[in-house]
Design an enzyme around this catalytic site. Structure first.
Site, PDB file in Angstrom:
ATOM      1  N   ARG A 140      43.144  38.973  36.989  1.00 39.10           N
ATOM      2  CA  ARG A 140      41.945  38.706  36.187  1.00 39.10           C
ATOM      3  C   ARG A 140      41.251  40.050  35.934  1.00 39.10           C
ATOM      4  O   ARG A 140      40.915  40.744  36.903  1.00 39.10           O
ATOM      5  CB  ARG A 140      40.980  37.792  36.960  1.00 39.10           C
ATOM      6  N   ASP A 152      36.334  29.115  43.055  1.00 38.67           N
ATOM      7  CA  ASP A 152      37.117  30.302  43.350  1.00 38.67           C
ATOM      8  C   ASP A 152      36.389  31.088  44.433  1.00 38.67           C
ATOM      9  O   ASP A 152      35.354  31.658  44.153  1.00 38.67           O
ATOM     10  CB  ASP A 152      37.362  31.138  42.094  1.00 38.67           C
ATOM     11  N   GLU A 183      22.781  31.655  43.890  1.00 36.60           N
ATOM     12  CA  GLU A 183      23.874  30.832  43.324  1.00 36.60           C
ATOM     13  C   GLU A 183      24.458  29.870  44.349  1.00 36.60           C
ATOM     14  O   GLU A 183      25.030  28.845  44.004  1.00 36.60           O
ATOM     15  CB  GLU A 183      24.990  31.729  42.779  1.00 36.60           C
ATOM     16  N   GLU A 239      34.232  37.451  46.617  1.00 34.75           N
ATOM     17  CA  GLU A 239      34.604  38.790  46.183  1.00 34.75           C
ATOM     18  C   GLU A 239      33.467  39.573  45.524  1.00 34.75           C
ATOM     19  O   GLU A 239      33.682  40.660  45.028  1.00 34.75           O
ATOM     20  CB  GLU A 239      35.819  38.706  45.247  1.00 34.75           C
TER      21      GLU A 239
HETATM   22  O1  LIG Z   1      34.148  37.306  38.899  1.00 37.52           O
HETATM   23  C1  LIG Z   1      34.751  36.438  39.779  1.00 37.52           C
HETATM   24  C2  LIG Z   1      34.638  35.015  39.327  1.00 37.52           C
HETATM   25  O2  LIG Z   1      33.268  34.744  39.071  1.00 37.52           O
HETATM   26  C3  LIG Z   1      32.955  33.509  38.486  1.00 37.52           C
HETATM   27  O3  LIG Z   1      32.977  32.466  39.431  1.00 37.52           O
HETATM   28  C4  LIG Z   1      31.793  32.169  40.084  1.00 37.52           C
HETATM   29  O4  LIG Z   1      30.635  32.212  39.261  1.00 37.52           O
HETATM   30  C5  LIG Z   1      30.626  31.331  38.133  1.00 37.52           C
HETATM   31  C6  LIG Z   1      29.286  31.501  37.459  1.00 37.52           C
HETATM   32  O5  LIG Z   1      28.260  31.019  38.248  1.00 37.52           O
HETATM   33  C7  LIG Z   1      30.869  29.885  38.557  1.00 37.52           C
HETATM   34  O6  LIG Z   1      31.042  29.102  37.418  1.00 37.52           O
HETATM   35  C8  LIG Z   1      32.104  29.791  39.436  1.00 37.52           C
HETATM   36  O7  LIG Z   1      32.164  28.478  39.925  1.00 37.52           O
HETATM   37  C9  LIG Z   1      31.940  30.762  40.594  1.00 37.52           C
HETATM   38  O8  LIG Z   1      33.012  30.659  41.480  1.00 37.52           O
HETATM   39  C10 LIG Z   1      33.871  33.126  37.341  1.00 37.52           C
HETATM   40  O9  LIG Z   1      33.629  31.815  36.897  1.00 37.52           O
HETATM   41  C11 LIG Z   1      35.312  33.262  37.741  1.00 37.52           C
HETATM   42  O10 LIG Z   1      36.164  32.870  36.738  1.00 37.52           O
HETATM   43  C12 LIG Z   1      35.501  34.718  38.100  1.00 37.52           C
HETATM   44  O11 LIG Z   1      36.839  34.989  38.293  1.00 37.52           O
END
Ligand SMILES: OC[C@H]1O[C@H](O[C@H]2O[C@H](CO)[C@@H](O)[C@H](O)[C@H]2O)[C@H](O)[C@@H](O)[C@@H]1O
Length: 709
Positions: free
Chosen positions: A382, A418, A613, A629
């Site tokens: 990614r 994730d 969050e 991460e």
């Molecule tokens: O950059 C790493 C990952 O970050 C995001 O995931 C997290 O934040 C999002 C926004 O709040 C949320 O939708 C998700 O559930 C979280 O785990 C992003 O969505 C990932 O795709 C990205 O790899």
């Protein structure tokens, strides 16, 4: 009507003495679950799944294949032609199917990028893949990998010029590049992250939304006002240059303002928006909501689906399909039929994306069932987590094994979880390297799609389109049966993820167990099913924590979607699922959980002056969460939305402090362990008023006058 509105909720006769909810905290610490008590369900009685001998494969043209996405039986697996239908003779049973190990060698597949010249013309060599992206991450130029791929290309420069300059100035091996020179190069060619966005005016924001007048506890009311204020901080407008010169940006242009989650999450996020919408509706911000939904409509028209977030590097995966549910919430609040009419084809198109691209057909008791998986096609790192992914993948012995890992990582990101032990399918080694998301049929995704079917039927009924209404209703009815047959495990009193390789359910606790209630994908007339579910959650110890419901009970994984983190969307779906059920016991539990969640959020807000969050729900006093991460982010869209929605739903009952004799609705269960709440920063001066004080009545009056005025 697909869901139960607040008005329709069954009001519980209060049982102050020993209600089911108040007994929740009196349970002993959760002990280990004796799995031997859980008789094997589907897997014991049904025909074994036919597994391919070879690497995971995708659904073929016809979209429905008999069992795709299974792990190779052994490391000696033969290659399969991509897209080749599996034949039953080409299969082994699960008894010989081993989990894919870290050191297994897998044949290489063709590369599928996260984005390319077709989806991101003029910028894919920078934001999707390429030497510059790899070098920036290899030399750890930025603490957060996402920073680089969010930085816009400076005006009057093209991707080709930048890459040509890179090749001229730097040696052919990335390892030999001088990091400081590389940093200077990046500064020379790129603007700062966030440069393409600006804060926006929010025309439908008013200081005191009328609905807040129904929140009886003054500290809770002040909390609502604080959160309501934060919408202005999180509102973003995309500068016109993104529309006019898209090649300079990783950001996807959308026409209307939107509420971003906050922190490093500057762009829209798909499933976050459901809870942001819930909060905006609580705040009476219908125009902003409509604009955001229209943004999604335009995205579906452009790409055929909604990507994970509003950046080109998210274009190979989606997130939990909640657009239809968002439109439903908006429509329930506004009855705006013109809008609904315009959105309907886009909702159908989005549904088609999932049904054609994420389907898998499995055989249960001789019956084929088509269900759905989180399953991204991309098999590369990614870009927003390039360093993390490629460092991990370096552990694997072959490029093929790395590709499997990348696909499973991207697929977990599609789930929104994730990362979590939920996706770690090797029971002997629950670490991220053993992630196998594409082996799993997830209960939540299937429940969401089931919800979509029901809502679509309802939408067509609103236009008197009987044929379409019936068509969607038939699909809903039939999918509910599939859903029960595949995911429900009566011996374990709930719905569980199903592993396609092992043919076993994962009966560990995850809040996804309750999402069928939220999505209405169960037999609503059965008090037994919902009652069993509550009992099961209690047995597992999932309701023991004062701060809310944890994401799993898997401790020490350091993954953010595991214990001890509790996430707003998951807590909200459990609460809402229980509230909308027909079962008074669950409704009482829903209130008790809402009380805990909102109190814990308020407590942390008072300490940190921030909404996070995610939260650590396991400490005596709740805190912002950790793990994963990146650093825990503040803002925060969905956390604010959830609290506002709960404050409105339970405004007449939620209290910021321990129960008082005058407040029999308080569950009492959490009161002794909850910290006392300081006054919210910037809170109204009425913060010390009790929930029954005349001052509250005055406040309600003031709200009404201000809003009438
Ligand atoms: O950059 C790493 C990952 O970050 C995001 O995931 C997290 O934040 C999002 C926004 O709040 C949320 O939708 C998700 O559930 C979280 O785990 C992003 O969505 C990932 O795709 C990205 O790899």
């Amino acid at each position: 009507n697909p869901t139960r509105s607040r008005r329709e909720e069954i009001i519980l006769p209060l049982e102050p003495a020993k209600s089911p909810a108040s007994s929740l905290l009196e349970l002993p610490e959760p002990g280990p679950i004796d799995e031997s008590e859980l008789v094997a369900g589907i897997s014991a009685t049904s025909k074994p799944i036919e597994l391919p001998e070879t690497t995971p494969d995708k659904a073929v043209e016809g979209h429905h294949v008999l069992v795709t996405e299974a792990a190779p039986a052994a490391s000696t697996a033969k290659p399969t032609t991509k897209g080749e239908p599996k034949e039953e003779t080409d299969a082994v049973t699960t008894t010989t199917a081993k989990p894919l190990g870290i050191f297994d060698n897998i044949p290489e597949e063709p590369t599928v990028e996260v984005c390319d010249e077709t989806s991101a013309p003029g910028r894919s060599k920078i934001y999707c893949s390429g030497r510059l992206l790899a070098s920036v991450n290899l030399h750890h130029l930025f603490p957060d990998s996402k920073t680089f791929v969010d930085r816009p290309i400076k005006v009057n420069r093209t991707e080709d010029e930048i890459m040509a300059d890179f090749e001229t100035r730097f040696p052919p091996k990335n390892e030999d590049i001088d990091p400081e020179q590389l940093r200077a190069f990046v500064e020379q060619h790129f603007d700062q992250e966030g440069h393409e966005l600006e804060k926006c005016d929010v025309p439908d924001w008013i200081p005191t939304p009328a609905a807040f007048g129904g929140i009886t506890d003054s500290k809770m009311q002040a909390f609502a006002l604080n959160l309501h204020n934060i919408w202005k901080e999180l509102c973003r407008n995309i500068k016109p240059m993104v529309r006019d010169e898209p090649e300079r940006f990783s950001l996807l242009h959308v026409p209307n303002n939107f509420i971003a989650p906050g922190g490093r999450f500057r762009e829209f996020y798909y499933w976050d928006t459901y809870w942001i919408v819930k909060g905006l509706l609580a705040s009476g911000m219908y125009e902003t909501t409509r604009g955001m939904l229209e943004n999604f409509g335009s995205i579906v028209e452009r790409f055929g689906f909604i990507p994970n977030g509003g950046r080109v590097y998210y274009l190979q995966r989606s997130q939990p399909p909640l657009l239809t549910a968002m439109v439903y919430e908006y429509y329930e609040a506004t009855r705006n039929k013109t809008f609904l009419f315009d959105m309907l084809p886009k909702l159908e198109k989005e549904f088609e994306f999932w049904s054609l691209n994420r389907n898998v057909t499995i055989d249960v008791d001789g019956v084929n069932h088509t269900i759905y998986q989180y399953r991204s096609e991309a098999n590369v790192p990614r870009p927003e987590s390039f360093r993390e992914d490629s460092t991990m993948a370096a552990t694997f012995p072959s490029k093929g094994r790395q590709q499997v890992f990348y696909r499973d990582i991207g697929s977990a990101a599609e789930s929104g979880w994730d990362f979590s032990t939920r996706w770690f399918s090797n029971p002997d080694s629950k670490i991220l390297l053993n992630i196998r998301t594409t082996e799993i049929a997830p209960v939540d995704l299937n429940a969401f799609l089931c919800y979509n079917l029901n809502i679509m039927s309802f939408f067509h009924s609103e236009f008197g389109n009987v044929n379409k209404e019936r068509m969607w209703q038939d699909k809903y009815t039939s999918f509910k049966t599939t859903f029960r047959d595949v995911f429900y495990k009566p011996e374990a009193k709930g719905w569980y993820d199903y592993n396609l390789r092992t043919r076993q359910h994962n009966t560990d606790f995850f809040p996804s167990i309750a999402i069928p209630l939220f999505a209405g994908c169960f037999d609503q007339l059965s008090m037994r099913q919902s009652g069993d579910l509550l009992d099961r959650m209690i047995e597992m110890g999932a309701l023991n924590l004062t701060g809310g419901i944890p994401t799993s009970l898997a401790n020490h994984t350091q993954e953010q979607w595991d214990f001890p983190n509790g996430w707003s969307p998951l807590n909200h779906m459990v609460i809402e699922g229980m509230r909308k059920s027909n079962n008074p016991r669950l409704q009482q539990a829903a209130f008790s959980l809402a009380q805990r969640w909102v109190r814990a959020n308020l407590h942390v807000f008072n300490l940190d002056h921030a909404m996070w969050e995610k939260y650590n729900v396991a400490t005596n006093e709740a805190r912002g969460g950790g793990g994963g991460e990146y650093e825990v982010q503040a803002g925060f869209g969905w956390s604010n939305g959830v609290v506002l929605d709960l404050l409105l739903t339970y405004g007449d009952r939620l209290t910021s402090e321990d129960s008082s004799p005058s407040n029999p609705a308080s569950d009492g269960a959490t009161a002794s362990s909850m910290p006392s709440m300081p006054v919210a920063p910037g809170a109204s001066t009425t913060a010390s008023a009790s929930s029954t004080s005349p001052l509250h009545l005055l406040l309600v009056l003031a709200f009404t006058i201000v809003n009438l005025w």
